[in-house]
Design an enzyme around this catalytic site. Structure first.
Site, short mmCIF file in Angstrom:
data_model
loop_
_atom_site.label_atom_id
_atom_site.label_comp_id
_atom_site.label_asym_id
_atom_site.label_seq_id
_atom_site.Cartn_x
_atom_site.Cartn_y
_atom_site.Cartn_z
CE LYS A 147 61.65 -26.21 -84.89
NZ LYS A 147 61.97 -27.62 -84.85
CB THR A 160 61.26 -22.97 -86.57
OG1 THR A 160 62.40 -23.80 -86.36
CG2 THR A 160 60.17 -23.80 -87.18
#
Lengths: 338, 338
Positions: free
Chosen positions: B188, B245
């Protein structure tokens, strides 16, 4: 081609702008004379997209005779609750057009039917497509890059329409799951309210990210029961639109939740909003469908309790966090894809 | 129980605080004397979590003899690149402890191995668990509600550890896919850089939402090839952490991307950051693995070109948007789950 757009709100106007810039002849059916005049004479929609200049090959009218004349595609961009009424009013005009594109993200509260189902009932012999994906109207109108999903049952026709509406900053992916695309677009609005509540309560970004992720689990559970395909919910119309709506303050549903989290009163919030927040009504339908199909939707039910049972937002969200310790994917459904 | 935490950065400190508040006896192994002194005497970590007061049953030390004495669980909270070196230094101490929990979200650049693989090589007979999910350290330290995933191979042991570390505001879900959880957490970070670049370029929320959604497709493609389970990538450690994020400005990887999008120079950005942005190195590993396994990762490759080939961010992101019109889920993999 000649495209008729129904609805002069922000989404209808933004889409019309894309189509017109691509070179199509676009006509919008609007309700209010002021909107028609502003679009035609001032090349702007001061009520919904005040800072955007519209192209000259985009016209607006109050009269279906004008809007649907020679139209090859009808684009539906009105709130879900208004669809049946409008269909009844203009049935004679729209049933002459073969291609219909639903851009409605909601479920009709009274009939519990999705726009696709309603359109199919009225226009049984027509091709009906659905548009979904993460697309704030304002950004589309600004020409900012946007990717959407166009879903239709017949691959060749979907591809044809895809080529007609894709434009430099408007990337269109094809899908064969119109049902899933519209369910994803509708169901996400309830989770957007939850996300807004969490932010209004000041619970932080971690909490919001979990709510969105677990909210997606709920969308998948109910959405697949209702006939949507799993992959759709994990795509642009699903996760993509969900995360946009849940994290971007441009969303009306998020705004409603945020104000609730801040302790404001629902009827006052809706009065101040001036626009439709589909999730408020969708939540009622979700509650009913979840009970009918016996699926567990703790976040959606918490939103229901806050909206309609006057429950304390803080208490409801705390309850969500204090449930028994469990596996992340307990139900057989998720085990099967793991 | 006695818990030894390795790493006095923001994540190690925040987790230690949770465990100590739950009532465990917690000891952190730190590198710098100033950090140990501040934690022990001032009950704070001024370098990483300056505004947080730490509980009194949390101690820090430079000496493994102290930290690992009677420890029942070792919690690993150091950057991925440091893992091998630290393991070599303290192997004699940590191999006496049966339970290990990796909280590292990265892939070792030199060996192309994940922390789980490296830990298994060093500690072959021990139980190794992985923690993932959307969890900014600062919010955890503030006691804001957070949901994480704890993954282990043996259900009963995972459940035991789950009960030990879950706390009122720290909700822990169980998973049987440690590999998937750590891959999700590592992969990610590359997409977070892409998301930051998009925001730095001012491309808007629609573009960012599409990048995240299509980025998830890339994570799934590569992550399942590397042995992670599909459901994991659609859960808290996958989507949950990804969206946190990619949309929260607290992320270091996002910040790196944002500065790149603003036209800053990579080496200067990394110099200013003072902390590790795992995605910058992970991107190199992803590039290599993708080529090895022959998977298409256009977004990750664009990030690679921007980071290491000095390509213009604007040009690269434009290229992503102007690719041929296609189906949303073309590859057989996604067709199979649809």
């Amino acid at each position: 081609m000649k495209i008729a757009v129904i609805g002069g709100g922000s989404w209808g106007t933004a889409l019309s702008k894309v189509f017109a810039e691509k070179g199509h002849q676009v006509s919008i059916l609007v309700r209010r004379k002021e909107v028609a005049l502003a679009i035609n004479q001032k090349k702007t929609n001061p009520f919904y997209l005040p800072e955007i200049t519209l192209p000259s090959n985009l016209k607006a009218s109050l009269y279906p005779e004008e809007v649907f004349l020679n139209a090859e595609v009808v684009v539906w961009a009105i709130p879900s609750f208004a669809l049946k009424e409008v269909l009844n009013q203009i049935k004679d005009f729209v049933e002459k057009v073969d291609f219909h594109l639903s851009c409605i993200k909601g479920i009709d509260f009274q009939s519990k039917k999705t726009p696709l189902t309603i359109l199919k009932e009225f226009l049984s012999k027509k091709e009906i497509f659905v548009l979904g994906g993460p697309s704030f109207a304002k950004e589309v109108a600004q020409g900012l890059p946007t990717a959407v999903v166009l879903a239709g049952e017949k691959e060749d026709l979907t591809q044809k329409l895809q080529e007609e509406i894709a434009y430099s900053y408007f990337r269109v992916y094809r899908s064969d799951d119109p049902k899933g695309v519209e369910l994803a677009g509708a169901l996400k609005n309830v989770i957007a309210i939850a996300s807004g509540i969490s932010d209004g309560l000041g619970l932080g970004l971690n909490a919001r990210a979990s709510l969105i992720t677990r909210g997606l689990v709920e969308i998948v559970r109910l959405g697949t029961k209702l006939g949507g395909k799993l992959a759709t919910f994990y795509g642009l119309a699903g996760i993509g639109d969900l995360l946009l709506t849940c994290t971007g303050a441009l969303s009306r549903n998020y705004k409603v939740g945020y104000a609730l989290g801040k302790g404001e009163n629902l009827s006052q919030i809706l009065k101040n909003l001036h626009q439709v927040a589909e999730g408020v009504k969708t939540c009622l339908v979700v509650k009913e469908l979840a009970e009918k199909y016996n699926v567990e939707l703790p976040i959606s039910f918490a939103v229901y309790d806050i909206l309609y049972k006057n429950e304390e937002p803080k208490k409801c969200l705390k309850n969500l966090l204090s449930r028994a310790l469990k596996k992340e994917f307990e139900d057989p459904f998720f085990v099967s894809i793991s």
